[in-house]
Design a protein around this motif. Structure first.
Motif, PDB file in Angstrom:
ATOM      1  N   ASP A  45       0.724  -1.126  -0.087  1.00  0.00           N
ATOM      2  CA  ASP A  45       0.024  -0.248   0.194  1.00  0.00           C
ATOM      3  C   ASP A  45       1.372   1.630  -0.055  1.00  0.00           C
ATOM      4  N   ARG A  46       0.682   2.027  -0.808  1.00  0.00           N
ATOM      5  CA  ARG A  46       2.037   2.826  -0.678  1.00  0.00           C
ATOM      6  C   ARG A  46       1.526   3.888  -0.325  1.00  0.00           C
ATOM      7  N   SER A  47       0.694   4.847   0.840  1.00  0.00           N
ATOM      8  CA  SER A  47       0.534   5.310   1.307  1.00  0.00           C
ATOM      9  C   SER A  47       0.788   4.993   2.484  1.00  0.00           C
ATOM     10  N   LYS A  65      -0.242   8.721   5.292  1.00  0.00           N
ATOM     11  CA  LYS A  65      -2.065   9.400   4.837  1.00  0.00           C
ATOM     12  C   LYS A  65      -2.497  10.230   5.567  1.00  0.00           C
ATOM     13  N   ARG A  88       4.932  -0.064 -10.470  1.00  0.00           N
ATOM     14  CA  ARG A  88       5.074   0.196  -8.750  1.00  0.00           C
ATOM     15  C   ARG A  88       6.282   1.562  -9.236  1.00  0.00           C
ATOM     16  N   VAL A 116       0.935   7.393  -9.810  1.00  0.00           N
ATOM     17  CA  VAL A 116      -0.460   7.382 -10.433  1.00  0.00           C
ATOM     18  C   VAL A 116      -0.328   8.344 -11.348  1.00  0.00           C
ATOM     19  N   THR A 155      -1.572   7.609  -3.258  1.00  0.00           N
ATOM     20  CA  THR A 155      -2.617   6.692  -3.896  1.00  0.00           C
ATOM     21  C   THR A 155      -4.024   7.834  -4.552  1.00  0.00           C
ATOM     22  N   LYS A 156      -4.218   6.880  -5.553  1.00  0.00           N
ATOM     23  CA  LYS A 156      -5.490   7.841  -6.153  1.00  0.00           C
ATOM     24  C   LYS A 156      -6.590   8.634  -5.148  1.00  0.00           C
TER      25      LYS A 156
END
Length: 342
Positions: A22-24, A44, A163, A167, A185-186
């Motif tokens: 999970d990117r964030s 986040k 990756r 995005v 993330t989007k």
């Protein structure tokens, strides 16, 4: 100012080899550039620091799968090339290994002849100009044959090409990712917009000069490699309006920062323009446009570590990095993030 002033000791196990699922979910160290105070949170929560009317500036460049493995026509000797810059049409400036096998006139076959490259010249630092011939669309062939040009300190193979892209990656041309953007993330970007924060985009095609070590003792004698950037009219207006309204301009990554600082005039007005920049930002530099910066943790003695030291103060940065090592943050391209704020 000595290059060695920017050295810190980094245990090898803290160099992130793989991106998080999970990117964030990466960690975020927040550094107050005035007081030097540090806070530890999760990426986040970057949204909690952004206010309505602020402007986040992202770099929408796209990394091309620029590493190609081929064989020399005639001898079948293995040759690896890295595409650095498109010069014109089908001619690229490249880095070739081993260089001694790539004299002008050498022809190299990639993908069983799907792509043929001919060395036409040797330019500065031993880079080769190669003219490519192929049938079809170059980008599609590259996508099929090329690999992502991960930095030398990443030894693991990347399972998913996507990756090593943000995005919002859009304009192809980079030999390396603007890695601060990899944490978004989007969904997170949507939440940031809903809060009333503007998101502007610029383009800077990242060259491998980004990873080139500083080889001189005297920082000021280091020469930066040039990189191509674009600032569009409507984006310049959005960023200038933010500044006029007394709100903050937050660069996502050192590449967005260098673009903004390159295209801003002496009166602090961002110009809509495109061109090549060799801007080198180190302590003593007076920032003309950016207020804050989201960035990753950079290599010891690198130009990027010098840039963040110019913004937050060298003592604050070196102390923050010491703390990051102690707290076992993940370093470099696939690592954790730092937010330098007022």
């Amino acid at each position: 100012m000595k290059t060695s002033d920017f050295y810190y000791d980094l245990p090898e196990e803290l160099i992130a080899q793989d991106p998080l699922e999970d990117r964030s979910s990466s960690r975020l160290m927040c550094l107050d550039k005035k007081s030097g105070e540090l806070k530890h949170t999760n990426f986040k929560h970057i949204i909690d620091y952004l206010n309505k009317g602020d402007c986040l500036v992202i770099n929408d460049t796209k990394v091309i799968p620029a590493r190609l493995y081929g064989s020399k026509i005639g001898t079948n000797a293995g040759i690896e090339i890295l595409l650095l810059k498109r010069k014109d049409g089908n001619v690229w400036e490249t880095l070739v290994k081993p260089g001694k096998k790539a004299k002008p006139g050498t022809k190299i076959s990639f993908g069983d002849g799907l792509l043929i490259g001919e060395v036409i010249d040797i330019v500065e630092e031993g880079n080769r100009l190669i003219r490519f011939s192929y049938e079809g669309i170059f980008e599609e062939i590259l996508d099929k044959l090329g690999e992502m040009p991960l930095p030398p300190y990443i030894t693991h193979r990347l399972q998913d090409k996507g990756r090593y892209q943000t995005v919002y990656a859009k304009h192809e041309g980079s030999a390396a990712a603007p890695t601060a953007g990899l944490h978004f993330t989007k969904e997170l970007l949507e939440q940031i917009k809903e809060k009333g924060v503007n998101i502007a985009h610029v383009t800077l095609h990242v060259g491998l000069g980004t990873f080139r070590p500083v080889k001189v003792d005297d920082v000021e004698k280091h020469h930066m490699h040039s990189e191509f950037y674009v600032v569009e009219e409507d984006q310049a207006k959005l960023i200038n309006d933010t500044k006029k309204a007394g709100k903050k301009v937050i660069a996502v990554g050192t590449t967005s920062c260098r673009t903004l600082e390159s295209a801003t005039d002496e009166n602090g007005i961002l110009q809509a323009k495109s061109g090549w920049t060799e801007i080198f930002i180190y302590p003593g530099y007076q920032f003309k446009m950016i207020d804050e910066l989201i960035t990753n943790f950079h290599l010891p003695e690198s130009t990027l570590l010098m840039l963040v030291s110019a913004l937050a103060g060298k003592e604050n940065i070196m102390h923050a990095y010491e703390e990051a090592v102690k707290e076992k943050y993940r370093f470099f391209s696939f690592g954790d993030a730092m937010y330098i704020h007022d």
